[in-house]
Each structure stands twice: as structure tokens, then as C-alpha cells.
Design an enzyme around this catalytic site. Structure first.
Site, short mmCIF file in Angstrom:
data_model
loop_
_atom_site.label_atom_id
_atom_site.label_comp_id
_atom_site.label_asym_id
_atom_site.label_seq_id
_atom_site.Cartn_x
_atom_site.Cartn_y
_atom_site.Cartn_z
N SER A 152 0.83 -1.21 0.00
CA SER A 152 0.00 0.00 0.00
C SER A 152 0.86 1.25 0.00
CB SER A 152 -0.85 0.01 1.28
OG SER A 152 -1.54 1.23 1.40
N TYR A 203 -2.41 -0.99 11.02
CA TYR A 203 -2.44 -1.44 9.62
C TYR A 203 -1.19 -1.04 8.85
CZ TYR A 203 -4.18 -1.22 4.72
OH TYR A 203 -4.35 -1.35 3.35
N LYS A 228 1.58 -3.14 6.22
CA LYS A 228 1.80 -2.88 4.78
C LYS A 228 3.28 -2.60 4.53
CE LYS A 228 -1.55 -4.24 3.66
NZ LYS A 228 -2.02 -5.05 2.52
P1 NAD Z 1 -11.66 -5.94 0.26
O1 NAD Z 1 -12.18 -5.87 1.65
O2 NAD Z 1 -12.61 -5.81 -0.87
O3 NAD Z 1 -10.80 -7.24 0.01
C1 NAD Z 1 -10.08 -7.87 1.03
C2 NAD Z 1 -10.19 -9.33 0.79
O4 NAD Z 1 -9.42 -10.04 1.76
C3 NAD Z 1 -11.65 -9.78 0.95
O5 NAD Z 1 -11.98 -10.63 -0.11
C4 NAD Z 1 -11.63 -10.50 2.28
O6 NAD Z 1 -12.58 -11.52 2.38
C5 NAD Z 1 -10.21 -11.06 2.27
N1 NAD Z 1 -9.80 -11.44 3.60
C6 NAD Z 1 -9.87 -10.70 4.73
N2 NAD Z 1 -9.43 -11.41 5.78
C7 NAD Z 1 -9.08 -12.63 5.29
C8 NAD Z 1 -8.57 -13.79 5.88
N3 NAD Z 1 -8.34 -13.87 7.19
N4 NAD Z 1 -8.32 -14.86 5.09
C9 NAD Z 1 -8.57 -14.82 3.76
N5 NAD Z 1 -9.06 -13.73 3.15
C10 NAD Z 1 -9.31 -12.64 3.91
O7 NAD Z 1 -10.55 -4.79 0.17
P2 NAD Z 1 -9.42 -4.51 -0.91
O8 NAD Z 1 -9.23 -3.05 -0.91
O9 NAD Z 1 -9.68 -5.22 -2.16
O10 NAD Z 1 -8.15 -5.13 -0.17
C11 NAD Z 1 -7.23 -6.02 -0.78
C12 NAD Z 1 -5.83 -5.65 -0.36
O11 NAD Z 1 -5.52 -4.37 -0.88
C13 NAD Z 1 -5.60 -5.56 1.15
O12 NAD Z 1 -4.40 -6.20 1.48
C14 NAD Z 1 -5.48 -4.07 1.39
O13 NAD Z 1 -4.65 -3.77 2.48
C15 NAD Z 1 -4.86 -3.62 0.10
N6 NAD Z 1 -5.02 -2.21 -0.19
C16 NAD Z 1 -6.25 -1.67 -0.36
C17 NAD Z 1 -6.36 -0.31 -0.62
C18 NAD Z 1 -7.67 0.36 -0.82
O14 NAD Z 1 -7.71 1.61 -0.78
N7 NAD Z 1 -8.77 -0.37 -1.03
C19 NAD Z 1 -5.21 0.46 -0.71
C20 NAD Z 1 -3.99 -0.13 -0.51
C21 NAD Z 1 -3.90 -1.47 -0.26
C1 RM4 Z 2 -4.92 1.79 2.05
C2 RM4 Z 2 -4.92 3.29 2.11
C3 RM4 Z 2 -6.29 3.76 1.80
C4 RM4 Z 2 -7.29 3.09 2.74
C5 RM4 Z 2 -7.13 1.60 2.68
C6 RM4 Z 2 -8.01 0.89 3.67
O1 RM4 Z 2 -3.69 1.22 2.31
O2 RM4 Z 2 -4.53 3.72 3.40
O3 RM4 Z 2 -6.38 5.16 1.91
O4 RM4 Z 2 -8.59 3.47 2.37
O5 RM4 Z 2 -5.82 1.24 2.95
#
Ligand code: NAD
Ligand code: RM4
Length: 255
Positions: free
Chosen positions: A145, A158, A162
Site C-alpha cells: 500500500s 495497519y 503494509k
Molecule cells: P476488500 O475488503 O474488498 O478485500 C479484502 C479481501 O481479503 C476480501 O476478499 C476478504 O474476504 C479477504 N480477507 C480478509 N481477511 C481474510 C482472511 N483472514 N483470510 C482470507 N481472506 C481474507 O478490500 P481490498 O481493498 O480489495 O483489499 C485487498 C488488499 O488491498 C488488502 O491487502 C489491502 O490492504 C490492500 N489495499 C487496499 C487499498 C484500498 O484503498 N482499497 C489500498 C492499498 C492497499
Molecule cells: C490503504 C490506504 C487507503 C485506505 C485503505 C483501507 O492502504 O490507506 O487510503 O482506504 O488502505
């Protein structure tokens, strides 16, 4: 369209929705067979499998909590049983239960560490062992992230996970280079998914986050598919230990 992952098997954790699902569909569009891990959303996992099959690729969904070390062994074994090999592993599963620092509940802190960091470690290790056994290299991509590089008031549990995942890719790139296994991270900015739905329901926060992005909008899960497919593909054959920001320019936007 040139298919970048023809004949490859791609495994992705947490792929019943959000970024993981978009990456799974993107990989299938590029000719990969795909195994997805998911935590609890059976309907989401089934529909992801159906969408991949509709693209003419094979798909399986394996349920399991990534915080448990056995889940990693099971996921890799089931994928090998179905497709015979693992070429690409994408560590995506993650949680971010937004909470203030001073009264962070121990359970929230520990669960976030276990899912995001311990889970990544077990999964990446299991995938790497399979790739080493196969003897023809591979690609590992972690969804880290922008928050590996900058902080968040309600993300003190969190952001270290990351940064940890990003660091894991750097060390794994060194440990696995001799096996021809490349390890890289993508660093998404703010992408509209379930993980931040509640947080961004606050109109003022959402506007603020949008205002930080030079490209003028928050991200969609599909914005990550191309960068992940690229790092998975042979186009990135000399890229390892790298981190690719996918944030519309938010990180560099000081003034
Ligand atoms: P999301 O909530 O849609 O997806 C997260 C997924 O992880 C879901 O499918 C959930 O069921 C799964 N999950 C959660 N806990 C779990 C577990 N214990 N075992 C197996 N699966 C599990 O959110 P997203 O934004 O698609 O997140 C995916 C990744 O992207 C995460 O690692 C998050 O930190 C990262 N991320 C997201 C953002 C953002 O802004 N959305 C930004 C940077 C990084
Ligand atoms: C990302 C970043 C985004 C936040 C998600 C949950 O790493 O911090 O801004 O919305 O996590």
C-alpha cells in the site's frame, strides 16, 4: 489483445471481491488459470470462478483464513492438484478495521497483524517452496500500500503490516533470486472497495482523499489489474524487489 499470462497458473488470496477479484479476472483475461483463496464470501467466490470460466480459463476457489498457517499449505496443495503447478502467487488478503491509536483494542491490533503480515508470510513461503520444487522460477506479488510509506491516524495497526509486506518482498527477492523467482509489491493508493466503504462514507473524508489525487479520482479495483498482470508476466523478467505505486499520483502530491 496480446495475452501476457498464457499457460500460467495464478494464485490470489482474498479474491472473492475488491482488488483480489479484479486481479483474478485480469489474469484470466490474459490467459491464466486461476486459484482464489477467500475467507467467507461463498457467493463472491462462486461468481468470481464463474466469471473466470466464462473467459475460457479454469478456476477454483479454496476457502480458508490466511491467519492460519495450514491455510497456506492447503491452498497451494489444492491449486497444484487442480492445475499441476504454481507460476504466480499474489498475496492480497487484508483487513483495515479503522480505529484510533490510544485505545486500540489488543484483539484488533493482533488480528490485523495476523491476517495482513503473518498470513502473507505463511502464504509467500508456501508458494515459494512449491516454485522451488518445480524448478522453473515464478513471480510473487504482494498487495502492499501507499500506507507502507506514509501514516494514517486510524491505521496505526495497519500501516506497519503494509510496510512489513513491502519489506518481505524485498528480502524474499534476495532469498529467491537464485531460484529465478521474482518478488515485487504494488502500492495502491485509495481504491474504492469494501475495506474503506465505511471510512469513505464520511463525505468530508472522501472529498479530502479525492482532492489529494492529481489524476482527479479515487481508484477502482480494476486499476490494479494491469500493474499486477505486468509484474506477473515475462515483460517484467528483470524486475524484482521493486515497489510500484498505483495511486493516481497521491504519494508525490505535496503541493
Ligand atoms: P476488500 O475488503 O474488498 O478485500 C479484502 C479481501 O481479503 C476480501 O476478499 C476478504 O474476504 C479477504 N480477507 C480478509 N481477511 C481474510 C482472511 N483472514 N483470510 C482470507 N481472506 C481474507 O478490500 P481490498 O481493498 O480489495 O483489499 C485487498 C488488499 O488491498 C488488502 O491487502 C489491502 O490492504 C490492500 N489495499 C487496499 C487499498 C484500498 O484503498 N482499497 C489500498 C492499498 C492497499
Ligand atoms: C490503504 C490506504 C487507503 C485506505 C485503505 C483501507 O492502504 O490507506 O487510503 O482506504 O488502505
Amino acid at each position: 489483445m496480446t495475452k501476457l499470462l498464457e499457460g500460467k497458473t495464478v494464485l490470489i488470496t482474498g479474491a472473492s471481491g475488491g482488488i483480489g477479484r479484479a486481479a483474478a479476472i485480469g489474469a484470466a483475461q490474459h490467459g491464466a488459470d486461476v486459484a482464489i483463496n477467500y475467507a467467507g464470501n461463498d457467493a463472491g467466490a462462486e461468481s468470481a470462478v464463474a466469471e473466470i470460466e466464462a473467459l475460457g480459463q479454469r478456476a477454483i476457489a479454496v476457502k480458508g483464513d490466511v491467519a492460519e498457517p495450514e491455510t497456506a499449505q492447503d491452498f497451494i496443495a489444492r491449486a497444484v492438484e487442480a492445475f499441476g503447478k504454481v507460476d504466480v502467487f499474489v498475496n492480497n488478503a487484508g483487513i483495515c478495521p479503522f480505529h484510533a491509536f490510544l485505545d486500540m483494542p489488543v484483539d484488533t491490533f493482533e488480528r490485523t497483524m495476523r491476517v495482513n503480515l503473518h498470513g502473507a508470510y505463511y502464504m509467500v513461503q508456501a508458494a515459494a517452496n512449491q516454485m522451488v520444487k518445480q524448478g522453473h522460477g515464478g513471480a510473487i506479488i504482494a498487495v502492499s500500500s501507499i500506507s507502507a510509506l506514509v501514516g494514517g491516524e486510524y491505521q496505526t495497526h495497519y500501516t506497519p503490516t503494509k510496510a512489513g509486506v513491502h519489506s518481505l518482498m524485498q528480502s524474499a527477492a534476495i532469498a529467491l533470486g537464485k531460484h529465478g523467482i521474482r518478488c515485487n509489491s504494488v502500492l495502491p493508493g485509495t481504491i474504492l472497495t469494501d475495506i474503506n466503504k465505511e471510512d469513505l462514507a464520511d463525505e468530508a473524508k472522501r472529498k479530502y482523499m479525492e482532492g489529494r489525487v492529481p489524476l482527479g479520482r479515487l481508484g477502482q479495483p480494476e486499476d490494479l489489474a494491469g500493474p499486477i498482470v505486468f509484474l506477473a508476466s515475462d515483460l517484467a523478467q528483470y524486475v524484482t524487489g521493486a515497489a510500484l505505486l498505483v495511486d493516481g499520483g497521491a504519494f508525490v502530491n505535496l503541493q
